[in-house]
Design a protein around this motif. Structure first.
Motif, PDB file in Angstrom:
ATOM      1  N   MET A   1       3.603   5.364   9.371  1.00  0.00           N
ATOM      2  CA  MET A   1       2.415   5.584   8.534  1.00  0.00           C
ATOM      3  C   MET A   1       2.248   4.562   7.412  1.00  0.00           C
ATOM      4  SD  MET A   1       0.488   7.506  10.002  1.00  0.00           S
ATOM      5  CE  MET A   1      -0.752   7.362   8.755  1.00  0.00           C
ATOM      6  N   PRO A   2       3.278   4.165   6.709  1.00  0.00           N
ATOM      7  CA  PRO A   2       3.065   3.122   5.688  1.00  0.00           C
ATOM      8  C   PRO A   2       2.578   1.804   6.288  1.00  0.00           C
ATOM      9  CG  PRO A   2       5.148   4.247   5.306  1.00  0.00           C
ATOM     10  CD  PRO A   2       4.631   4.718   6.636  1.00  0.00           C
ATOM     11  N   ILE A   3       3.048   1.490   7.478  1.00  0.00           N
ATOM     12  CA  ILE A   3       2.616   0.259   8.157  1.00  0.00           C
ATOM     13  C   ILE A   3       1.146   0.376   8.551  1.00  0.00           C
ATOM     14  CG2 ILE A   3       2.963  -1.173  10.214  1.00  0.00           C
ATOM     15  CD1 ILE A   3       5.957  -0.203  10.049  1.00  0.00           C
ATOM     16  N   VAL A   4       0.769   1.531   9.092  1.00  0.00           N
ATOM     17  CA  VAL A   4      -0.619   1.767   9.492  1.00  0.00           C
ATOM     18  C   VAL A   4      -1.532   1.740   8.267  1.00  0.00           C
ATOM     19  CG1 VAL A   4      -2.207   3.473  10.481  1.00  0.00           C
ATOM     20  CG2 VAL A   4       0.007   3.038  11.577  1.00  0.00           C
ATOM     21  N   ALA A   5      -1.107   2.405   7.203  1.00  0.00           N
ATOM     22  CA  ALA A   5      -1.918   2.441   5.981  1.00  0.00           C
ATOM     23  C   ALA A   5      -2.114   1.041   5.401  1.00  0.00           C
ATOM     24  CB  ALA A   5      -1.273   3.364   4.945  1.00  0.00           C
ATOM     25  N   ALA A   6      -1.073   0.221   5.420  1.00  0.00           N
ATOM     26  CA  ALA A   6      -1.187  -1.143   4.900  1.00  0.00           C
ATOM     27  C   ALA A   6      -2.150  -1.962   5.752  1.00  0.00           C
ATOM     28  CB  ALA A   6       0.191  -1.805   4.860  1.00  0.00           C
ATOM     29  N   HIS A   7      -2.078  -1.782   7.074  1.00  0.00           N
ATOM     30  CA  HIS A   7      -2.983  -2.511   7.964  1.00  0.00           C
ATOM     31  C   HIS A   7      -4.432  -2.084   7.726  1.00  0.00           C
ATOM     32  CE1 HIS A   7      -4.301  -4.708  11.470  1.00  0.00           C
ATOM     33  NE2 HIS A   7      -4.936  -3.633  11.887  1.00  0.00           N
ATOM     34  N   LEU A   8      -4.653  -0.795   7.605  1.00  0.00           N
ATOM     35  CA  LEU A   8      -6.007  -0.303   7.359  1.00  0.00           C
ATOM     36  C   LEU A   8      -6.550  -0.791   6.018  1.00  0.00           C
ATOM     37  CD1 LEU A   8      -5.785   3.326   8.764  1.00  0.00           C
ATOM     38  CD2 LEU A   8      -6.948   1.348   9.770  1.00  0.00           C
ATOM     39  N   ALA A   9      -5.701  -0.911   5.029  1.00  0.00           N
ATOM     40  CA  ALA A   9      -6.137  -1.435   3.734  1.00  0.00           C
ATOM     41  C   ALA A   9      -6.584  -2.891   3.863  1.00  0.00           C
ATOM     42  CB  ALA A   9      -5.016  -1.305   2.701  1.00  0.00           C
ATOM     43  N   LYS A  10      -5.870  -3.669   4.684  1.00  0.00           N
ATOM     44  CA  LYS A  10      -6.262  -5.060   4.928  1.00  0.00           C
ATOM     45  C   LYS A  10      -7.612  -5.129   5.626  1.00  0.00           C
ATOM     46  CE  LYS A  10      -1.544  -6.802   5.429  1.00  0.00           C
ATOM     47  NZ  LYS A  10      -0.602  -7.402   6.394  1.00  0.00           N
ATOM     48  N   VAL A  11      -7.795  -4.267   6.619  1.00  0.00           N
ATOM     49  CA  VAL A  11      -9.070  -4.225   7.346  1.00  0.00           C
ATOM     50  C   VAL A  11     -10.195  -3.859   6.386  1.00  0.00           C
ATOM     51  CG1 VAL A  11     -10.375  -3.035   9.151  1.00  0.00           C
ATOM     52  CG2 VAL A  11      -8.004  -3.716   9.580  1.00  0.00           C
ATOM     53  N   GLU A  12      -9.960  -2.855   5.560  1.00  0.00           N
ATOM     54  CA  GLU A  12     -10.990  -2.419   4.618  1.00  0.00           C
ATOM     55  C   GLU A  12     -11.357  -3.540   3.642  1.00  0.00           C
ATOM     56  OE1 GLU A  12     -11.998   1.329   1.667  1.00  0.00           O
ATOM     57  OE2 GLU A  12      -9.933   1.016   2.314  1.00  0.00           O
ATOM     58  N   ARG A  13     -10.376  -4.261   3.137  1.00  0.00           N
ATOM     59  CA  ARG A  13     -10.667  -5.378   2.228  1.00  0.00           C
ATOM     60  C   ARG A  13     -11.506  -6.447   2.918  1.00  0.00           C
ATOM     61  NH1 ARG A  13      -5.349  -4.543   0.581  1.00  0.00           N
ATOM     62  NH2 ARG A  13      -4.594  -6.214   1.939  1.00  0.00           N
ATOM     63  N   ALA A  14     -11.158  -6.762   4.154  1.00  0.00           N
ATOM     64  CA  ALA A  14     -11.905  -7.781   4.902  1.00  0.00           C
ATOM     65  C   ALA A  14     -13.341  -7.334   5.142  1.00  0.00           C
ATOM     66  CB  ALA A  14     -11.204  -8.087   6.219  1.00  0.00           C
TER      67      ALA A  14
END
Length: 76
Positions: free
Chosen positions: A12-25
């Protein structure tokens, strides 16, 4: 096949970090390219995802996000 709950907790921390990157982009692209033609938005979004290290996004998701942020007209 059951999934070990500990695997979920580790992932989950890995998924959350990836989703945060997607959201920023997506947010950055929306701010700079909203309303522009689909091709321009799609290219900018792909580059933003690459720059943020979030290029592993399903192509159909990238296309839909670009369509939503472009000036593309869709059905009723």
């Amino acid at each position: 096949m059951a999934t070990d709950p500990r695997e979920y907790d580790k992932a989950m921390p890995i998924v959350a970090a990836h989703l945060a990157k997607v959201e920023r982009a997506v947010d950055r692209t929306r701010g700079t390219h909203a309303g522009q033609p689909f091709a321009a938005v799609h290219q900018a979004l792909a580059e933003a995802l690459q720059d943020d290290g979030a290029q592993r996004v399903v192509p159909q998701v990238v296309e839909e996000l670009a369509r939503q942020n472009s000036g593309a007209v869709t059905g009723p």
